[in-house]
Design a protein around this motif. Structure first.
Motif, mmCIF file in Angstrom:
data_model
loop_
_atom_site.group_PDB
_atom_site.id
_atom_site.type_symbol
_atom_site.label_atom_id
_atom_site.label_comp_id
_atom_site.label_asym_id
_atom_site.label_seq_id
_atom_site.Cartn_x
_atom_site.Cartn_y
_atom_site.Cartn_z
ATOM 1 N N GLU A 46 21.959 -21.086 43.500
ATOM 2 C CA GLU A 46 22.270 -19.943 43.121
ATOM 3 C C GLU A 46 20.402 -19.116 42.616
ATOM 4 O OE1 GLU A 46 24.278 -19.459 38.337
ATOM 5 O OE2 GLU A 46 24.468 -21.329 39.287
ATOM 6 N N ALA A 47 21.287 -17.614 42.345
ATOM 7 C CA ALA A 47 19.126 -17.159 41.386
ATOM 8 C C ALA A 47 19.878 -15.774 40.946
ATOM 9 C CB ALA A 47 18.516 -17.038 43.184
ATOM 10 N N VAL A 54 18.629 -20.565 37.679
ATOM 11 C CA VAL A 54 18.477 -20.728 39.044
ATOM 12 C C VAL A 54 18.913 -22.004 39.345
ATOM 13 C CG1 VAL A 54 16.938 -20.627 40.860
ATOM 14 C CG2 VAL A 54 16.397 -18.782 39.298
ATOM 15 N N VAL A 55 19.355 -22.203 40.067
ATOM 16 C CA VAL A 55 19.731 -23.335 40.512
ATOM 17 C C VAL A 55 19.379 -24.436 42.127
ATOM 18 C CG1 VAL A 55 21.813 -25.211 40.975
ATOM 19 C CG2 VAL A 55 21.579 -23.737 38.814
ATOM 20 N N ALA A 56 18.262 -24.983 41.928
ATOM 21 C CA ALA A 56 17.850 -24.975 43.569
ATOM 22 C C ALA A 56 18.135 -26.998 43.647
ATOM 23 C CB ALA A 56 15.977 -24.999 43.843
ATOM 24 N N ARG A 57 18.116 -26.950 45.561
ATOM 25 C CA ARG A 57 19.132 -28.346 45.857
ATOM 26 C C ARG A 57 17.417 -28.599 46.630
ATOM 27 N NH1 ARG A 57 24.502 -28.085 46.588
ATOM 28 N NH2 ARG A 57 23.936 -26.569 47.866
ATOM 29 N N VAL A 77 17.962 -28.904 40.653
ATOM 30 C CA VAL A 77 17.861 -28.583 39.724
ATOM 31 C C VAL A 77 17.911 -27.232 38.720
ATOM 32 C CG1 VAL A 77 14.887 -27.915 39.137
ATOM 33 C CG2 VAL A 77 14.985 -29.453 40.828
ATOM 34 N N THR A 78 18.145 -27.297 37.389
ATOM 35 C CA THR A 78 18.450 -25.835 36.938
ATOM 36 C C THR A 78 16.934 -25.591 36.138
ATOM 37 O OG1 THR A 78 20.871 -27.013 37.583
ATOM 38 C CG2 THR A 78 20.185 -25.265 35.302
ATOM 39 N N ALA A 79 17.145 -24.117 36.250
ATOM 40 C CA ALA A 79 15.851 -24.205 35.233
ATOM 41 C C ALA A 79 16.985 -22.450 34.471
ATOM 42 C CB ALA A 79 15.173 -22.625 36.389
ATOM 43 N N THR A 80 17.043 -22.443 33.439
ATOM 44 C CA THR A 80 17.342 -21.438 32.027
ATOM 45 C C THR A 80 16.359 -21.294 30.930
ATOM 46 O OG1 THR A 80 17.987 -23.999 30.826
ATOM 47 C CG2 THR A 80 19.718 -22.585 32.104
#
Length: 143
Positions: free
Chosen positions: A17-18, A23-26, A88-91
């Motif tokens: 998800e971006a 943004v969500v990374a894996r 990993v989730t960035a907010t």
């Protein structure tokens, strides 16, 4: 290796998800993520935190400039193991004219918190080179 350029590609990171607000990374812990004693290297979390925050910050900033990391603080909460999938989730915490601050959570496939951090980004008044825009948007559009 993933289609994403740079260190994220080397680490096997994929962005699921971006957007400008998250943004969500894996990635999955493999041999390349281990330190000499066979456990995941903390630097992997730091690196993925910084790049995930940078992607989020750049999406938010858009064509107004370019973001660069100016501080990265990561705490290691729980040890992951070989084969674990880390999300990993960035907010955003703060997004301003000259800087941004992002919160990051790294969790395993069971939702347990593995690492947590903050990344501060500086918003530089510079043009993004056209070839980087194409590389950047092309890699992330393939999600």
């Amino acid at each position: 290796m993933s289609e994403i350029p740079g260190l994220d590609g080397t680490l096997g990171v994929e962005h699921v998800e971006a957007g400008p607000d998250k943004v969500v990374a894996r990635f999955t812990i493999g041999e390349r993520h281990l330190q000499p004693f066979g456990i995941p290297h903390g630097g992997v979390y730091c690196a993925v935190h910084e790049s995930t925050a940078s992607v989020a910050g750049q999406i938010w900033l858009g064509s107004k400039g370019i973001v660069v990391g100016s501080n990265n603080s990561t705490d290691f909460i729980r040890q992951a193991k070989l084969g674990d999938t880390i999300t990993v989730t960035a907010t955003p915490i703060h997004r301003g004219r000259s800087q941004q601050l992002w919160h990051l959570d790294s969790t395993d496939q069971d939702g347990r918190l593995i690492a947590q951090g903050q990344v501060r980004l500086a918003n530089l008044d510079k043009q993004i080179p056209p070839e980087l825009i194409e590389q950047f948007t092309g890699a992330y559009d393939q999600r």
